[in-house]
Design an enzyme around this catalytic site. Structure first.
Site, PDB file in Angstrom:
ATOM      1  N   LYS A 188      39.778   6.716 -30.272  1.00 43.12           N
ATOM      2  CA  LYS A 188      39.423   6.940 -28.914  1.00 43.12           C
ATOM      3  C   LYS A 188      37.625   6.764 -28.659  1.00 43.12           C
ATOM      4  O   LYS A 188      36.922   7.942 -29.723  1.00 43.12           O
ATOM      5  CB  LYS A 188      40.289   7.335 -27.792  1.00 43.12           C
ATOM      6  CG  LYS A 188      41.360   6.704 -27.615  1.00 43.12           C
ATOM      7  CD  LYS A 188      41.913   4.832 -28.120  1.00 43.12           C
ATOM      8  CE  LYS A 188      42.670   5.005 -27.730  1.00 43.12           C
ATOM      9  NZ  LYS A 188      43.922   5.659 -28.453  1.00 43.12           N
TER      10      LYS A 188
HETATM   11  C1  LIG Z   1      45.536   5.520 -27.501  1.00 43.22           C
HETATM   12  C2  LIG Z   1      46.372   4.942 -26.472  1.00 43.22           C
HETATM   13  C3  LIG Z   1      47.561   5.008 -25.750  1.00 43.22           C
HETATM   14  C4  LIG Z   1      47.569   6.590 -26.110  1.00 43.22           C
HETATM   15  O1  LIG Z   1      47.053   7.527 -25.685  1.00 43.22           O
HETATM   16  P1  LIG Z   1      47.334   8.967 -26.663  1.00 43.22           P
HETATM   17  O2  LIG Z   1      46.267   9.639 -26.120  1.00 43.22           O
HETATM   18  O3  LIG Z   1      47.618   9.012 -28.133  1.00 43.22           O
HETATM   19  O4  LIG Z   1      48.641   9.708 -25.786  1.00 43.22           O
HETATM   20  C5  LIG Z   1      48.290   4.575 -24.285  1.00 43.22           C
HETATM   21  N1  LIG Z   1      47.643   3.027 -24.803  1.00 43.22           N
HETATM   22  C6  LIG Z   1      46.941   2.168 -25.342  1.00 43.22           C
HETATM   23  C7  LIG Z   1      46.334   1.297 -25.037  1.00 43.22           C
HETATM   24  C8  LIG Z   1      46.479   3.207 -26.415  1.00 43.22           C
HETATM   25  O5  LIG Z   1      45.094   2.332 -27.227  1.00 43.22           O
END
Ligand SMILES: *Cc1c(COP(=O)(O)O)cnc(C)c1O
Length: 395
Positions: free
Chosen positions: A203
């Site tokens: 992210k």
């Molecule tokens: C990455 C992501 C998640 C989950 O996040 P984590 O921190 O990996 O658990 C949930 N929703 C979306 C849209 C994502 O891109």
């Protein structure tokens, strides 16, 4: 394909920034200042305070709350657990309306608690849940709506807020992609009852693994604080059912270091986005997802839509060619939550209700961006795409 590869070699005048053996990945983590990170890690080791709401987690929470302009921030071990906590704190049950065009965690966070995700189609312009499709999906069992700000593109928050108020539904946002983005001038994190950010390695801002729950509601914040730490209200005193959703100090050290480079990351992403716009501009059948430049945006994703009727080459063939040339482009949210288990077996006909989701899932391609990419590389990626399409047309 061999021809393209040779073409690529001819073009590969990188100096020492990249050799042909380097693969370029979508979602390659941005790393902040290494010395700052290492000095924080030393602090953690000196303090021997490794987790349980330590000083770096507290600082990380404060920084996020300040940046977003929100009252409460609770850092979590990841966004999936963050969503599970938010869903539980809001007492969602029965059915919850969500888009299928999202990462599987949005649906799983519901199903894990035996709440049925009811998949709603998206608006093909914004790639986010289509508010005008929601009312037809509401049943007596519906308790909430989860909007997902896909790519950091905010949902139609205004319409979703109206619909949720009209039908007395809870509104939650999966803001995993949208840290640092705004909607009508206000930072994402202030909408619905609760919003949840992800700080996973791929992210915009990362804490290796991590997330944050943000809300302006005192009561919900208190409840989530308890739930995140087994329901402990103080030493030896558990007053609620809880889980372990805590962020560790090491993660917070990474997160704080990443936050310090936030402006640099978004500048680099924006610059890459403009280069892609410039380089891909003249290629027929290829369109680059456009962000509203009046709003704050992290530009973390470069999203192409391939119109096969014009390109004469399928998205999957193009993906193959890019991979053969070390450009590890990705299909995202493919094949869509409704076509993954267990949802595919539970609701085998859902795809009939999701024409836009199906269409988009079949034509989207994500390209690499971030601090390991530059203009030269973008020019080459565009050249590979252009060559692949030209060759497809002449053969
Ligand atoms: C990455 C992501 C998640 C989950 O996040 P984590 O921190 O990996 O658990 C949930 N929703 C979306 C849209 C994502 O891109």
């Amino acid at each position: 394909m061999i021809h393209i590869k040779k073409h690529f070699t001819d073009l590969a005048i990188f100096g020492d920034t990249l050799t042909l053996n380097d693969k370029l990945y979508v979602g390659r983590p941005n790393i902040g200042n290494r010395d700052r990170l290492l000095s924080r890690i030393n602090d953690i080791l000196d303090r021997r305070w490794l987790t349980n709401h330590g000083p770096y987690v507290q600082e990380f929470e404060q920084r996020i709350a300040d940046l977003v302009g929100v009252k409460h921030c609770i850092a979590t071990c990841n966004a999936t657990v963050g969503l599970e906590l938010a869903i539980r704190a809001l007492e969602l049950k029965g059915e919850v309306i969500v888009p299928s065009f999202t990462f599987i965690a949005t649906a799983h966070a519901l199903q894990w608690q035996e709440i049925t995700p009811v998949f709603c189609d998206i608006d093909p312009q914004t790639h986010t849940i289509n508010p005008w499709r929601i009312e037809a999906m509401i049943t007596p069992r519906t308790t909430g709506i989860i909007g997902v700000h896909v790519w950091g593109q905010p949902c139609n928050i205004e319409a979703l807020t109206k619909i949720s108020q009209k039908h007395n539904l809870k509104l939650l946002f999966d803001a995993a992609h949208a840290f640092g983005c705004s909607y009508k001038g206000q930072m994402i994190g202030n909408f619905g009852e609760i919003e949840v950010f992800s700080f996973h390695a791929t992210k915009f801002i990362n804490s290796c693994e991590g997330g944050a729950i943000v809300t302006n509601n005192n009561e919900l914040a208190n409840k989530i604080r308890l739930m995140e730490n087994f329901g402990f209200a103080g030493m030896d005193n558990v007053i609620y059912i809880g889980t372990n959703g805590k962020m560790s100090e090491m993660s917070a050290a990474m997160g704080l270091t990443s936050l310090e480079s936030m402006d640099e990351f978004s500048e680099v992403n924006y610059r890459n986005y403009k280069y892609y716009q410039q380089e891909l501009g003249g290629i027929p059948g290829i369109s680059l997802f456009k962000f509203n430049e009046q709003e704050k945006c992290n530009y973390q994703y470069i999203i192409l839509e391939i119109d096969e009727l014009e390109t004469h080459i399928s998205r999957d063939k193009l993906l193959e060619i890019l991979h053969a040339n070390n450009i590890i482009a990705r299909r995202y949210f493919y094949p869509g939550c409704h076509r993954m288990e267990p949802y595919r077996s539970y609701f085998p006909h859902t795809r009939l209700l999701l024409p836009e989701t199906e269409k988009l899932g079949d034509c989207v391609l994500l390209l690499p961006t971030g601090t390991s990419i530059n203009q030269d590389i973008i020019r080459i990626i565009a050249q590979i795409i252009r060559t692949a399409i030209t060759e497809a047309k002449t053969t």
